[in-house]
Design a protein around this motif. Sequence first.
Motif, PDB file in Angstrom:
ATOM      1  N   VAL A  46       0.849  -1.187   0.000  1.00  0.00           N
ATOM      2  CA  VAL A  46       0.000   0.000   0.000  1.00  0.00           C
ATOM      3  C   VAL A  46       0.888   1.243   0.000  1.00  0.00           C
ATOM      4  CG1 VAL A  46      -1.733   1.313   1.293  1.00  0.00           C
ATOM      5  CG2 VAL A  46      -1.872  -1.179   1.200  1.00  0.00           C
ATOM      6  N   VAL A  47       0.649   2.140  -0.955  1.00  0.00           N
ATOM      7  CA  VAL A  47       1.382   3.401  -1.055  1.00  0.00           C
ATOM      8  C   VAL A  47       0.631   4.496  -0.301  1.00  0.00           C
ATOM      9  CG1 VAL A  47       2.202   5.177  -2.658  1.00  0.00           C
ATOM     10  CG2 VAL A  47       2.388   2.755  -3.268  1.00  0.00           C
ATOM     11  N   SER A  48      -0.702   4.549  -0.486  1.00  0.00           N
ATOM     12  CA  SER A  48      -1.488   5.562   0.215  1.00  0.00           C
ATOM     13  C   SER A  48      -2.911   5.073   0.428  1.00  0.00           C
ATOM     14  CB  SER A  48      -1.507   6.886  -0.558  1.00  0.00           C
ATOM     15  OG  SER A  48      -2.259   6.753  -1.740  1.00  0.00           O
ATOM     16  N   VAL A  49      -3.540   5.629   1.442  1.00  0.00           N
ATOM     17  CA  VAL A  49      -4.942   5.353   1.761  1.00  0.00           C
ATOM     18  C   VAL A  49      -5.610   6.704   2.007  1.00  0.00           C
ATOM     19  CG1 VAL A  49      -6.535   4.215   3.346  1.00  0.00           C
ATOM     20  CG2 VAL A  49      -4.335   3.144   2.832  1.00  0.00           C
ATOM     21  N   GLU A 112      -9.854   5.104  -0.833  1.00  0.00           N
ATOM     22  CA  GLU A 112      -9.156   4.956  -2.101  1.00  0.00           C
ATOM     23  C   GLU A 112      -7.769   4.434  -1.747  1.00  0.00           C
ATOM     24  OE1 GLU A 112      -7.329   7.520  -5.805  1.00  0.00           O
ATOM     25  OE2 GLU A 112      -8.395   8.552  -4.197  1.00  0.00           O
ATOM     26  N   VAL A 113      -7.498   3.191  -2.130  1.00  0.00           N
ATOM     27  CA  VAL A 113      -6.258   2.521  -1.761  1.00  0.00           C
ATOM     28  C   VAL A 113      -5.367   2.428  -2.996  1.00  0.00           C
ATOM     29  CG1 VAL A 113      -5.243   0.448  -0.738  1.00  0.00           C
ATOM     30  CG2 VAL A 113      -7.570   1.146  -0.096  1.00  0.00           C
ATOM     31  N   THR A 114      -4.172   3.030  -2.910  1.00  0.00           N
ATOM     32  CA  THR A 114      -3.203   2.957  -4.005  1.00  0.00           C
ATOM     33  C   THR A 114      -2.155   1.925  -3.629  1.00  0.00           C
ATOM     34  OG1 THR A 114      -3.588   5.272  -4.529  1.00  0.00           O
ATOM     35  CG2 THR A 114      -1.590   4.271  -5.439  1.00  0.00           C
ATOM     36  N   VAL A 115      -1.911   0.988  -4.550  1.00  0.00           N
ATOM     37  CA  VAL A 115      -1.003  -0.137  -4.297  1.00  0.00           C
ATOM     38  C   VAL A 115       0.061  -0.186  -5.388  1.00  0.00           C
ATOM     39  CG1 VAL A 115      -0.845  -2.653  -4.064  1.00  0.00           C
ATOM     40  CG2 VAL A 115      -2.864  -1.451  -3.196  1.00  0.00           C
ATOM     41  N   ARG A 116       1.324  -0.335  -4.973  1.00  0.00           N
ATOM     42  CA  ARG A 116       2.410  -0.614  -5.922  1.00  0.00           C
ATOM     43  C   ARG A 116       2.551  -2.128  -5.986  1.00  0.00           C
ATOM     44  NH1 ARG A 116       6.107   2.525  -7.822  1.00  0.00           N
ATOM     45  NH2 ARG A 116       6.023   3.998  -6.087  1.00  0.00           N
ATOM     46  N   ILE A 124      -1.806   0.673  -8.906  1.00  0.00           N
ATOM     47  CA  ILE A 124      -3.246   0.681  -9.122  1.00  0.00           C
ATOM     48  C   ILE A 124      -3.922   1.385  -7.955  1.00  0.00           C
ATOM     49  CG2 ILE A 124      -3.226  -1.444 -10.489  1.00  0.00           C
ATOM     50  CD1 ILE A 124      -4.423  -2.809  -7.937  1.00  0.00           C
ATOM     51  N   SER A 125      -5.145   1.799  -8.178  1.00  0.00           N
ATOM     52  CA  SER A 125      -5.953   2.421  -7.136  1.00  0.00           C
ATOM     53  C   SER A 125      -7.333   1.786  -7.164  1.00  0.00           C
ATOM     54  CB  SER A 125      -6.055   3.921  -7.390  1.00  0.00           C
ATOM     55  OG  SER A 125      -6.877   4.523  -6.416  1.00  0.00           O
TER      56      SER A 125
END
Length: 154
Positions: A46-49, A112-116, A124-125
């Motif tokens: 997870v990069v950001s939430v 909104e979860v951004t994943v590397r 992806i988000s």
Amino acid sequence: MKTLIRSAVLGTLVLGTLAGCASSDSAAVYSKSQMRQAQNVDFGTVVSVQPVRMEGRNNELLTMGGAALGGLAGSNVGRGTGAIAGSVAGAMIGGLGAQAAQRNIGGKTALEVTVRLDNGSRMISIVQEADVPLAPGQRVRVLTGGGNDRVVPM
């Protein structure tokens, strides 16, 4: 007669409310049609939430109930053609008002979860209900397939 109309409208609103609660956008809830369906699994971090607001669902029964109430209220305006015009205008305003209320009141908090992804070439988000705790730096599985993608903890 007015009691019968009020009972019908109330019944429509109750059924509409129950029907609107029958589905979920949770990462932890699967619909019957999703059972026994293969999904692709990617691993990532997870990069950001980010908290977001999920718009409420439109329910046709509630919209019709709003239109009916608006039509009844509008029919009390004037006499003859004025009452007819009031009914039509009231029904339109009631239906539109019911739709707007459903979108705003029925909404939920989502993430909104951004994943590397581990392959390193893709990020992806995904937006999903905020009922599965996720945090930046957390290792996750990304399940994709059939338009029902989700991010779940490892």
